[in-house]
Write a protein that holds these residues in place. Structure first.
Motif, PDB file in Angstrom:
ATOM      1  N   ALA A 133     -12.616 -12.145   7.030  1.00 14.88           N
ATOM      2  CA  ALA A 133     -12.039 -11.695   5.753  1.00 14.88           C
ATOM      3  C   ALA A 133     -10.536 -11.486   5.883  1.00 14.88           C
ATOM      4  O   ALA A 133      -9.770 -11.821   4.966  1.00 14.88           O
ATOM      5  CB  ALA A 133     -12.722 -10.417   5.287  1.00 14.88           C
ATOM      6  N   ASP A 134     -10.104 -10.930   7.010  1.00 18.07           N
ATOM      7  CA  ASP A 134      -8.668 -10.756   7.241  1.00 18.07           C
ATOM      8  C   ASP A 134      -7.956 -12.105   7.208  1.00 18.07           C
ATOM      9  O   ASP A 134      -6.862 -12.235   6.659  1.00 18.07           O
ATOM     10  CB  ASP A 134      -8.413 -10.077   8.582  1.00 18.07           C
ATOM     11  CG  ASP A 134      -8.825  -8.614   8.590  1.00 18.07           C
ATOM     12  OD1 ASP A 134      -8.995  -8.023   7.503  1.00 18.07           O
ATOM     13  OD2 ASP A 134      -8.989  -8.060   9.704  1.00 18.07           O
ATOM     14  N   ARG A 135      -8.574 -13.115   7.812  1.00 13.77           N
ATOM     15  CA  ARG A 135      -7.961 -14.438   7.859  1.00 13.77           C
ATOM     16  C   ARG A 135      -7.921 -15.087   6.478  1.00 13.77           C
ATOM     17  O   ARG A 135      -6.878 -15.590   6.060  1.00 13.77           O
ATOM     18  CB  ARG A 135      -8.727 -15.313   8.855  1.00 13.77           C
ATOM     19  CG  ARG A 135      -8.382 -16.801   8.829  1.00 13.77           C
ATOM     20  CD  ARG A 135      -6.931 -17.117   9.060  1.00 13.77           C
ATOM     21  NE  ARG A 135      -6.473 -16.768  10.400  1.00 13.77           N
ATOM     22  CZ  ARG A 135      -5.277 -17.095  10.876  1.00 13.77           C
ATOM     23  NH1 ARG A 135      -4.417 -17.761  10.128  1.00 13.77           N
ATOM     24  NH2 ARG A 135      -4.921 -16.727  12.085  1.00 13.77           N
ATOM     25  N   VAL A 136      -9.037 -15.084   5.752  1.00 13.26           N
ATOM     26  CA  VAL A 136      -9.035 -15.776   4.446  1.00 13.26           C
ATOM     27  C   VAL A 136      -8.141 -15.061   3.440  1.00 13.26           C
ATOM     28  O   VAL A 136      -7.622 -15.696   2.513  1.00 13.26           O
ATOM     29  CB  VAL A 136     -10.463 -15.965   3.883  1.00 13.26           C
ATOM     30  CG1 VAL A 136     -11.309 -16.813   4.834  1.00 13.26           C
ATOM     31  CG2 VAL A 136     -11.149 -14.641   3.577  1.00 13.26           C
ATOM     32  N   PRO A 144      -6.384 -11.133  -2.314  1.00 12.78           N
ATOM     33  CA  PRO A 144      -7.632 -10.875  -3.030  1.00 12.78           C
ATOM     34  C   PRO A 144      -8.063  -9.423  -2.834  1.00 12.78           C
ATOM     35  O   PRO A 144      -7.538  -8.723  -1.969  1.00 12.78           O
ATOM     36  CB  PRO A 144      -8.625 -11.825  -2.351  1.00 12.78           C
ATOM     37  CG  PRO A 144      -8.114 -11.907  -0.940  1.00 12.78           C
ATOM     38  CD  PRO A 144      -6.607 -11.867  -1.059  1.00 12.78           C
ATOM     39  N   THR A 145      -9.024  -8.990  -3.637  1.00 19.77           N
ATOM     40  CA  THR A 145      -9.620  -7.686  -3.363  1.00 19.77           C
ATOM     41  C   THR A 145     -10.410  -7.798  -2.063  1.00 19.77           C
ATOM     42  O   THR A 145     -10.753  -8.898  -1.619  1.00 19.77           O
ATOM     43  CB  THR A 145     -10.568  -7.256  -4.493  1.00 19.77           C
ATOM     44  OG1 THR A 145     -11.699  -8.159  -4.514  1.00 19.77           O
ATOM     45  CG2 THR A 145      -9.868  -7.268  -5.848  1.00 19.77           C
ATOM     46  N   ARG A 146     -10.693  -6.656  -1.464  1.00 23.24           N
ATOM     47  CA  ARG A 146     -11.465  -6.700  -0.222  1.00 23.24           C
ATOM     48  C   ARG A 146     -12.859  -7.260  -0.481  1.00 23.24           C
ATOM     49  O   ARG A 146     -13.388  -8.005   0.352  1.00 23.24           O
ATOM     50  CB  ARG A 146     -11.552  -5.297   0.398  1.00 23.24           C
ATOM     51  CG  ARG A 146     -12.041  -5.303   1.844  1.00 23.24           C
ATOM     52  CD  ARG A 146     -11.122  -6.120   2.715  1.00 23.24           C
ATOM     53  NE  ARG A 146     -11.574  -6.165   4.110  1.00 23.24           N
ATOM     54  CZ  ARG A 146     -11.016  -6.929   5.027  1.00 23.24           C
ATOM     55  NH1 ARG A 146     -10.004  -7.715   4.725  1.00 23.24           N
ATOM     56  NH2 ARG A 146     -11.482  -6.917   6.275  1.00 23.24           N
ATOM     57  N   ALA A 149     -12.598 -11.016  -0.497  1.00 24.26           N
ATOM     58  CA  ALA A 149     -12.399 -11.540   0.855  1.00 24.26           C
ATOM     59  C   ALA A 149     -13.687 -11.480   1.668  1.00 24.26           C
ATOM     60  O   ALA A 149     -14.012 -12.421   2.405  1.00 24.26           O
ATOM     61  CB  ALA A 149     -11.294 -10.762   1.561  1.00 24.26           C
ATOM     62  N   ILE A 150     -14.432 -10.382   1.532  1.00 24.65           N
ATOM     63  CA  ILE A 150     -15.708 -10.252   2.254  1.00 24.65           C
ATOM     64  C   ILE A 150     -16.702 -11.298   1.761  1.00 24.65           C
ATOM     65  O   ILE A 150     -17.425 -11.916   2.569  1.00 24.65           O
ATOM     66  CB  ILE A 150     -16.284  -8.829   2.088  1.00 24.65           C
ATOM     67  CG1 ILE A 150     -15.411  -7.791   2.810  1.00 24.65           C
ATOM     68  CG2 ILE A 150     -17.727  -8.753   2.579  1.00 24.65           C
ATOM     69  CD1 ILE A 150     -15.419  -7.896   4.322  1.00 24.65           C
ATOM     70  N   ALA A 151     -16.758 -11.525   0.442  1.00 26.97           N
ATOM     71  CA  ALA A 151     -17.685 -12.529  -0.097  1.00 26.97           C
ATOM     72  C   ALA A 151     -17.344 -13.916   0.439  1.00 26.97           C
ATOM     73  O   ALA A 151     -18.238 -14.695   0.809  1.00 26.97           O
ATOM     74  CB  ALA A 151     -17.634 -12.516  -1.623  1.00 26.97           C
ATOM     75  N   CYS A 152     -16.059 -14.230   0.497  1.00 30.34           N
ATOM     76  CA  CYS A 152     -15.640 -15.520   1.042  1.00 30.34           C
ATOM     77  C   CYS A 152     -15.986 -15.605   2.527  1.00 30.34           C
ATOM     78  O   CYS A 152     -16.503 -16.626   2.997  1.00 30.34           O
ATOM     79  CB  CYS A 152     -14.146 -15.707   0.816  1.00 30.34           C
ATOM     80  SG  CYS A 152     -13.517 -17.305   1.391  1.00 30.34           S
ATOM     81  N   ALA A 153     -15.729 -14.528   3.265  1.00 32.26           N
ATOM     82  CA  ALA A 153     -16.040 -14.504   4.696  1.00 32.26           C
ATOM     83  C   ALA A 153     -17.533 -14.668   4.941  1.00 32.26           C
ATOM     84  O   ALA A 153     -17.948 -15.363   5.882  1.00 32.26           O
ATOM     85  CB  ALA A 153     -15.538 -13.203   5.322  1.00 32.26           C
ATOM     86  N   ASP A 154     -18.360 -14.042   4.108  1.00 34.69           N
ATOM     87  CA  ASP A 154     -19.813 -14.215   4.220  1.00 34.69           C
ATOM     88  C   ASP A 154     -20.195 -15.688   4.081  1.00 34.69           C
ATOM     89  O   ASP A 154     -21.043 -16.201   4.825  1.00 34.69           O
ATOM     90  CB  ASP A 154     -20.535 -13.400   3.146  1.00 34.69           C
ATOM     91  CG  ASP A 154     -20.673 -11.929   3.500  1.00 34.69           C
ATOM     92  OD1 ASP A 154     -20.644 -11.588   4.696  1.00 34.69           O
ATOM     93  OD2 ASP A 154     -20.814 -11.111   2.562  1.00 34.69           O
TER      94      ASP A 154
END
Length: 201
Positions: A133-136, A144-146, A149-154
Motif C-alpha cells: 500500500a505504501d508503494r502504490v 489516495p486514502t489509506r 491504497a489497502i484495497a489496491c494492495a490487496d
C-alpha cells in the motif's frame, strides 16, 4: 570459558535451515533431525529452541516473511512499471524463493484448521499489504486514502498469490519470464487505472 550463544541468531539459523528442508521435502516430509542436520546442530538444539514441529514451521514462515519485508526496493521514480517489477520480486522466480513459497503454502494448509496459526497468518499478510500500500500510494500525485491504497494492495497481492501458487504446483512450466508476463498482464490495467485516480480500478 563456555562460548556465548546468540539465541536470536541460533533460532534464525535453525529457521533458515527449516525453510530449506521444508521447501525440498514439504512439511509432512520434514523431520526435526533433517532440520538439525541442515543447520549443523544437534536435534537436541532444535528442540531446545523450538517446542515441536509446528513451532519450527512457524519460525520458518517468520524467516520467509522477514526476507520479504527486508528485501530492498528500488528507489526508481514511482510509476506503474516500477511497481509491477517490485511486485514481481515477491514471486518464486528462483530456486530459493520457490522453497520459500512452499513454506508459505505449507503454513496455509496448517492455518486453515488452526485458529492460532490463522492469526499469525493474518498478521504477516497485514504487514505485507501495508508495505505494498505504501508503494502504490506513490503512483498518484494526489495521495489516495489509506482505504483505497489497502484495497489496491490487496488486489496486487491476490495477483501475486495466484501466479505464485500456479508456479509452486507446476514449476517446470512456469519459468521466471512467464511469471513476470502473467503478473504484468494482471497488474498493468489495474495499476494504470489506480494511478489515474479511477475509483473502480
Amino acid at each position: 570459558m563456555p562460548k556465548q550463544v546468540d539465541v536470536v541468531e541460533q533460532r534464525r539459523t535453525i529457521a533458515a535451515a527449516a525453510v530449506s528442508v521444508i521447501g525440498a521435502a514439504g512439511i509432512d516430509g520434514t523431520r526435526l533431525r533433517d532440520v538439525a542436520a541442515a543447520a549443523n546442530v544437534t536435534t537436541g538444539a532444535v528442540t531446545h529452541y523450538f517446542d515441536g514441529k509446528d513451532a519450527v514451521l512457524e519460525a520458518a514462515l517468520e524467516e520467509v516473511v522477514r526476507r520479504v519485508l527486508e528485501r530492498p526496493e528500488t528507489d526508481s521514480p514511482a510509476d506503474v512499471r516500477a511497481c509491477i517489477d517490485i511486485s514481481a520480486s515477491y514471486l518464486p522466480l528462483t530456486a530459493e524463493s520457490l522453497g520459500e513459497w512452499r513454506v508459505w503454502l505449507a503454513f496455509w494448509a496448517r492455518a486453515m484448521t488452526d485458529e492460532r496459526l490463522r492469526a499469525v497468518h493474518r498478521r504477516y499478510y497485514t504487514a505485507i499489504v501495508e508495505r505494498i500500500a505504501d508503494r502504490v500510494s506513490t503512483l498518484r500525485t494526489t495521495p489516495p486514502t489509506r482505504a483505497e491504497a489497502i484495497a489496491c494492495a490487496d488486489a496486487v497481492l491476490a495477483a501475486v498469490d495466484g501466479v505464485g501458487c500456479r508456479t509452486v504446483l507446476e514449476p517446470e512450466v512456469w519459468p521466471a519470464e512467464r511469471q513476470r508476463q502473467a503478473l504484468s498482464m494482471l497488474l498493468l490495467p489495474m495499476l494504470t487505472a489506480f494511478a489515474a485516480g479511477n475509483q473502480e480500478f
